[in-house]
Write a protein that holds these residues in place. Structure first.
Motif, PDB file in Angstrom:
ATOM      1  N   UNK A  13       0.807  -1.214   0.000  1.00 48.96           N
ATOM      2  CA  UNK A  13       0.000   0.000   0.000  1.00 48.96           C
ATOM      3  C   UNK A  13       0.839   1.261   0.000  1.00 48.96           C
ATOM      4  N   UNK A  14       1.885   1.284   0.805  1.00 50.81           N
ATOM      5  CA  UNK A  14       2.733   2.466   0.864  1.00 50.81           C
ATOM      6  C   UNK A  14       3.440   2.727  -0.463  1.00 50.81           C
ATOM      7  N   UNK A  15       3.963   1.669  -1.066  1.00 52.18           N
ATOM      8  CA  UNK A  15       4.692   1.862  -2.316  1.00 52.18           C
ATOM      9  C   UNK A  15       3.754   2.214  -3.469  1.00 52.18           C
ATOM     10  N   UNK A  16       2.513   1.777  -3.390  1.00 51.29           N
ATOM     11  CA  UNK A  16       1.532   2.185  -4.395  1.00 51.29           C
ATOM     12  C   UNK A  16       1.296   3.695  -4.320  1.00 51.29           C
ATOM     13  N   UNK A  17       1.237   4.219  -3.097  1.00 50.07           N
ATOM     14  CA  UNK A  17       1.068   5.663  -2.928  1.00 50.07           C
ATOM     15  C   UNK A  17       2.306   6.413  -3.408  1.00 50.07           C
ATOM     16  N   UNK A  18       3.476   5.845  -3.174  1.00 47.19           N
ATOM     17  CA  UNK A  18       4.712   6.468  -3.651  1.00 47.19           C
ATOM     18  C   UNK A  18       4.705   6.556  -5.169  1.00 47.19           C
ATOM     19  N   UNK A  19       4.190   5.499  -5.830  1.00 46.45           N
ATOM     20  CA  UNK A  19       4.099   5.532  -7.292  1.00 46.45           C
ATOM     21  C   UNK A  19       3.180   6.651  -7.770  1.00 46.45           C
ATOM     22  N   UNK A  20       2.123   6.934  -7.018  1.00 48.20           N
ATOM     23  CA  UNK A  20       1.237   8.044  -7.392  1.00 48.20           C
ATOM     24  C   UNK A  20       2.019   9.346  -7.443  1.00 48.20           C
ATOM     25  N   UNK A  21       2.898   9.534  -6.453  1.00 45.69           N
ATOM     26  CA  UNK A  21       3.707  10.754  -6.408  1.00 45.69           C
ATOM     27  C   UNK A  21       4.748  10.776  -7.531  1.00 45.69           C
ATOM     28  N   UNK A  22       5.368   9.630  -7.784  1.00 49.23           N
ATOM     29  CA  UNK A  22       6.350   9.545  -8.869  1.00 49.23           C
ATOM     30  C   UNK A  22       5.678   9.848 -10.207  1.00 49.23           C
ATOM     31  N   UNK A  23       4.509   9.254 -10.410  1.00 47.30           N
ATOM     32  CA  UNK A  23       3.801   9.454 -11.675  1.00 47.30           C
ATOM     33  C   UNK A  23       3.405  10.918 -11.865  1.00 47.30           C
ATOM     34  N   UNK A  24       2.995  11.572 -10.783  1.00 44.07           N
ATOM     35  CA  UNK A  24       2.605  12.990 -10.864  1.00 44.07           C
ATOM     36  C   UNK A  24       3.797  13.845 -11.259  1.00 44.07           C
ATOM     37  N   UNK A  25       4.956  13.532 -10.730  1.00 45.63           N
ATOM     38  CA  UNK A  25       6.151  14.309 -11.067  1.00 45.63           C
ATOM     39  C   UNK A  25       6.662  13.983 -12.474  1.00 45.63           C
ATOM     40  N   UNK A  26       6.448  12.760 -12.909  1.00 49.10           N
ATOM     41  CA  UNK A  26       6.851  12.376 -14.262  1.00 49.10           C
ATOM     42  C   UNK A  26       6.082  13.162 -15.304  1.00 49.10           C
ATOM     43  N   UNK A  27       4.850  13.560 -14.970  1.00 47.10           N
ATOM     44  CA  UNK A  27       4.054  14.345 -15.908  1.00 47.10           C
ATOM     45  C   UNK A  27       4.689  15.716 -16.170  1.00 47.10           C
ATOM     46  N   UNK A  28       5.472  16.167 -15.193  1.00 50.59           N
ATOM     47  CA  UNK A  28       6.148  17.465 -15.342  1.00 50.59           C
ATOM     48  C   UNK A  28       7.503  17.276 -16.023  1.00 50.59           C
ATOM     49  N   UNK A  29       8.332  16.441 -15.391  1.00 48.75           N
ATOM     50  CA  UNK A  29       9.666  16.195 -15.945  1.00 48.75           C
ATOM     51  C   UNK A  29      10.301  15.043 -15.191  1.00 48.75           C
ATOM     52  N   UNK A  30      11.104  14.259 -15.883  1.00 53.23           N
ATOM     53  CA  UNK A  30      11.827  13.180 -15.226  1.00 53.23           C
ATOM     54  C   UNK A  30      12.729  13.738 -14.125  1.00 53.23           C
ATOM     55  N   UNK A  31      13.212  14.966 -14.314  1.00 51.21           N
ATOM     56  CA  UNK A  31      14.099  15.580 -13.322  1.00 51.21           C
ATOM     57  C   UNK A  31      13.383  15.828 -12.001  1.00 51.21           C
ATOM     58  N   UNK A  32      12.059  15.920 -12.015  1.00 48.34           N
ATOM     59  CA  UNK A  32      11.315  16.174 -10.789  1.00 48.34           C
ATOM     60  C   UNK A  32      11.243  14.941  -9.893  1.00 48.34           C
ATOM     61  N   UNK A  33      11.540  13.792 -10.453  1.00 50.56           N
ATOM     62  CA  UNK A  33      11.493  12.564  -9.649  1.00 50.56           C
ATOM     63  C   UNK A  33      12.652  12.534  -8.658  1.00 50.56           C
ATOM     64  N   UNK A  34      13.800  13.063  -9.079  1.00 50.03           N
ATOM     65  CA  UNK A  34      15.021  12.955  -8.275  1.00 50.03           C
ATOM     66  C   UNK A  34      14.876  13.531  -6.865  1.00 50.03           C
ATOM     67  N   UNK A  35      14.454  14.804  -6.704  1.00 49.37           N
ATOM     68  CA  UNK A  35      14.415  15.349  -5.338  1.00 49.37           C
ATOM     69  C   UNK A  35      13.421  14.622  -4.437  1.00 49.37           C
ATOM     70  N   UNK A  36      12.305  14.171  -5.010  1.00 46.31           N
ATOM     71  CA  UNK A  36      11.329  13.430  -4.199  1.00 46.31           C
ATOM     72  C   UNK A  36      11.912  12.108  -3.721  1.00 46.31           C
ATOM     73  N   UNK A  37      12.540  11.357  -4.616  1.00 45.28           N
ATOM     74  CA  UNK A  37      13.098  10.068  -4.239  1.00 45.28           C
ATOM     75  C   UNK A  37      14.284  10.236  -3.291  1.00 45.28           C
ATOM     76  N   UNK A  38      15.025  11.337  -3.458  1.00 48.02           N
ATOM     77  CA  UNK A  38      16.142  11.604  -2.547  1.00 48.02           C
ATOM     78  C   UNK A  38      15.618  11.838  -1.130  1.00 48.02           C
ATOM     79  N   UNK A  39      14.545  12.623  -1.010  1.00 48.33           N
ATOM     80  CA  UNK A  39      13.946  12.863   0.305  1.00 48.33           C
ATOM     81  C   UNK A  39      13.416  11.568   0.900  1.00 48.33           C
ATOM     82  N   UNK A  40      12.811  10.754   0.059  1.00 50.73           N
ATOM     83  CA  UNK A  40      12.255   9.484   0.525  1.00 50.73           C
ATOM     84  C   UNK A  40      13.369   8.547   0.986  1.00 50.73           C
TER      85      UNK A  40
END
Length: 494
Positions: A183-210
Motif C-alpha cells: 500500500x505504501x509503495x503504491x502511494x509512492x508511485x502516485x507521487x512519482x507518476x505525478x512528477x513524471x508528468x512534469x519532468x523526469x528531473x522532478x522525480x530525483x528530489x522526491x526520491x532523494x527525500x524518501x
C-alpha cells in the motif's frame, strides 16, 4: 537466483508480483541455471554474458536512516522502457532508461548488473511480443528477488503508457526495497507518476527525500516534503498499517475470483504443499491472489517455489517435481501440456469450473467439521468491508484453523531437566494429543510438511511466546478449559 514470496521477515505476507524459490539447494541451482540459459537465448544475438546470481551485498542505506536503526524506504528506482529489437528482429525488449541512485563505482555497477537484468525481465514477463498501444490501463504489482544467501528484495512495479501521442508501448516504474508494504509503495508511485508528468528531473528530489527517510514503525507515519513548480512545497504523509503481518496483503481479489468453498480447496492443497498454478489475464490479479493464498498459511511460511507471475521464458518451471505456487497469464495456458498431479485454478471466470485440473481429493483434505467452522467464520465478513476489516475477518478464520489443529505444539517442545541439551519437539505425544480424533489424519499429514518442520525448528531454538499466534492459542485453550469445567466440551487440546 531469483524468487517470489510473501514479503515479511518471518511472517511473509505476502504482495503482488514476486518471484521466490525457497526450496532445497539442488532445485534452486537447477532453476537458476534454467533462468540463465533461457535468458541467454533472448540475448545471444547481442553476445551478452550469462546472468549470474546477484550478489548478496546490499546498497548501503542512507546515513540518517541507518542512525535511527531502521532501513530506508528503498534501495533504488528504475524506469524500464520497451524498445524495438535491433538487427531487424521483430518485437520489443525492455531497457532501463532511468536509475536512481546510480552506481557510484565500477564494482557497484558490476554487482548490480545481474539484478537489473532480472528486474527488466519481471517488469515485462510477457516477452518480446508487444504491439504499440493508444490506451493502456495502468497496473501495479510486486515481485521479490531472492538471493542465493536467502536475503530478499521486494520489487514494486507500476506499468503505464509514457507521455506522448499516438500508439506506443508501455513503460514500467520499479522500486527495489528490502521492505514489504504494498500500500505504501503504491502511494509512492502516485507521487512519482505525478512528477513524471512534469519532468523526469522532478522525480530525483522526491526520491532523494524518501531515501533519506527511515521506514516508519507499524502504525507510525513518515512525513516527506517535496517541491513542485507552480504548486510549492507539498507535505506527503505515508502511514504504515498497525498490523505489519497483513500490510502486504489484500484478500478481496481472492474472494472475488473464487467462492468460499473453492478458497478452502486451494488452501487445503497449499497446506499440504502441492503444485498449484493460477491462471489470470491481469498481472495484478495473479500477484494479489497468490500472495493472499500464501498469507492464509500464517503463522507458517510457504517454503517452496513461489512465482506470482511467471515470465514466458521461465515457463518450464511448471515441470519441476517439487511443490510450487505459480501465476501464469491466460494467453500462455496452451503451453502447459503436462497436467499430472496439478491443481490449476482459473481466476478469469471464463469457464464453468474454476479448476481446470484437479487431483480430486481437494474437498476432503480438511476434516468436514473444520470446513464448516471455516465457512461460518468467513460468512462474518461484510460486503462493504474495508480492506483492513476484510483482512481481519479472513486472517482470523484461518488462524483459528491452525490454533484448533496444531496450537498445542508448545506443550510438546521439551527441555531435558538438569541437562544442557536443546529443546526438542515430541511428535508422538503431540499427535496423540490432537482432539477431536477426526483431525488426527490431517495433522499427521501436515506435520510432514516442510513449513511445519521449519516452524517447529524455529520454536525449538527461539520460542515466541509474545507472538500473535501464541496469544491466540492461549485464548483458545482458556476458553476450552472454561467450557470443559461447565461440561460443554468433551476433550481438551493440551
Amino acid at each position: 537466483m531469483w524468487e517470489i514470496s510473501p514479503s515479511h521477515t518471518h511472517h511473509r505476507g505476502p504482495a503482488h508480483f514476486s518471484v521466490e524459490i525457497v526450496s532445497d539447494a539442488g532445485v534452486m541451482k537447477k532453476i537458476s541455471s534454467m533462468f540463465s540459459s533461457l535468458h541467454d537465448k533472448l540475448h545471444r544475438d547481442k553476445g551478452e554474458k550469462k546472468a549470474m546470481p546477484p550478489p548478496a551485498d546490499v546498497t548501503p542505506p542512507s546515513e540518517s536512516a541507518h542512525m535511527l536503526g531502521r532501513p530506508p524506504f528503498f534501495e533504488y528506482l528504475v524506469v524500464v522502457s520497451l524498445r524495438k529489437r535491433s538487427g531487424g528482429d521483430e518485437g520489443y525488449e525492455p531497457q532501463i532508461i532511468y536509475q536512481f541512485p546510480r552506481a557510484t563505482s565500477q564494482s557497484q555497477h558490476k554487482e548490480e548488473e545481474p539484478r537489473l537484468k532480472a528486474i527488466k525481465l519481471f517488469c515485462f514477463p510477457e516477452g518480446v511480443n508487444w504491439a504499440p498501444l493508444t490506451e493502456y490501463r495502468s497496473e501495479t504489482f510486486s515481485f521479490v528477488l531472492t538471493e542465493m544467501d536467502g536475503s530478499r528484495r521486494n520489487g514494486y512495479c507500476r506499468r503505464l503508457l509514457p507521455l506522448g501521442k499516438g500508439a506506443r508501448p508501455p513503460e514500467a516504474y520499479c522500486i527495489i526495497s528490502t521492505l514489504a508494504c504494498f500500500g505504501l509503495f503504491s502511494k509512492i508511485f502516485d507521487e512519482v507518476e505525478k512528477r513524471r508528468q512534469i519532468s523526469m528531473a522532478m522525480i530525483y528530489p522526491f526520491m532523494q527525500s524518501l531515501r533519506e527517510t527511515p521506514f516508519p514503525a507499524p502504525g507510525k507515519t513518515a512525513t516527506i516534503k517535496s517541491f513542485i513548480p507552480e504548486s510549492g512545497t507539498e507535505i506527503i504523509s505515508l502511514t504504515r498499517p498497525v498490523d505489519s503481518w497483513l500490510e502486504h496483503v489484500d484478500f478481496r481479489p481472492l474472494f472475488l475470483c473464487l467462492s468460499d468453498e473453492e478458497v478452502l480447496q486451494v488452501f487445503a492443497a497449499a497446506v499440504l504443499e502441492r503444485r498449484i498454478i493460477f491462471i489470470a489475464e491481469e498481472l495484478s490479479t495473479l500477484s494479489q491472489v497468490l500472495h493472499a493464498v500464501a498469507a492464509l498459511l500464517f503463522p507458517f511460511i510457504w517454503q517452496h517455489t513461489f512465482i506470482s507471475i511467471v515470465p514466458k521464458v521461465l515457463l518450464d518451471v511448471y515441470l519441476a517435481p517439487t511443490p510450487y505456487l505459480l501465476g501464469i497469464q491466460r494467453n500462455l495456458l496452451h503451453l502447459l501440456t503436462e497436467h499430472s498431479d496439478l491443481l490449476i485454478v482459473d481466476l478469469t471466470g471464463q469457464s464453468e469450473s474454476k479448476f481446470i485440473t484437479k487431483i480430486g481429493d481437494e474437498d476432503t483434505l480438511i476434516p468436514s467439521r473444520l470446513q464448516e467452522e471455516l465457512l461460518q467464520d468467513l460468512c462474518k465478513r461484510k460486503h462493504d468491508a474495508t480492506t483492513e476489516e476484510l483482512n481481519s475477518v479472513v486472517s482470523e478464520a484461518f488462524l483459528s484453523f491452525f490454533v484448533k489443529t496444531v496450537g498445542h505444539f508448545a506443550n510438546h517442545i521439551k527441555c531435558p531437566i538438569g541437562k544442557k541439551q536443546p529443546r526438542t519437539f515430541q511428535k508422538k505425544s503431540f499427535l496423540k494429543a490432537v482432539e477431536p480424533k477426526e483431525n488426527r489424519n490431517f495433522v499427521k499429514q501436515f506435520v510432514q510438511m516442510q513449513m511445519f518442520d521449519l516452524f517447529i525448528q524455529e520454536e525449538e531454538k527461539h520460542p515466541n511466546h509474545e507472538g500473535f499466534f501464541y496469544k491466540k492459542v492461549v485464548e483458545f485453550q482458556q476458553r476450552r478449559k472454561e467450557q470443559l469445567r461447565s461440561g460443554g466440551v468433551k476433550g481438551l487440546v493440551v
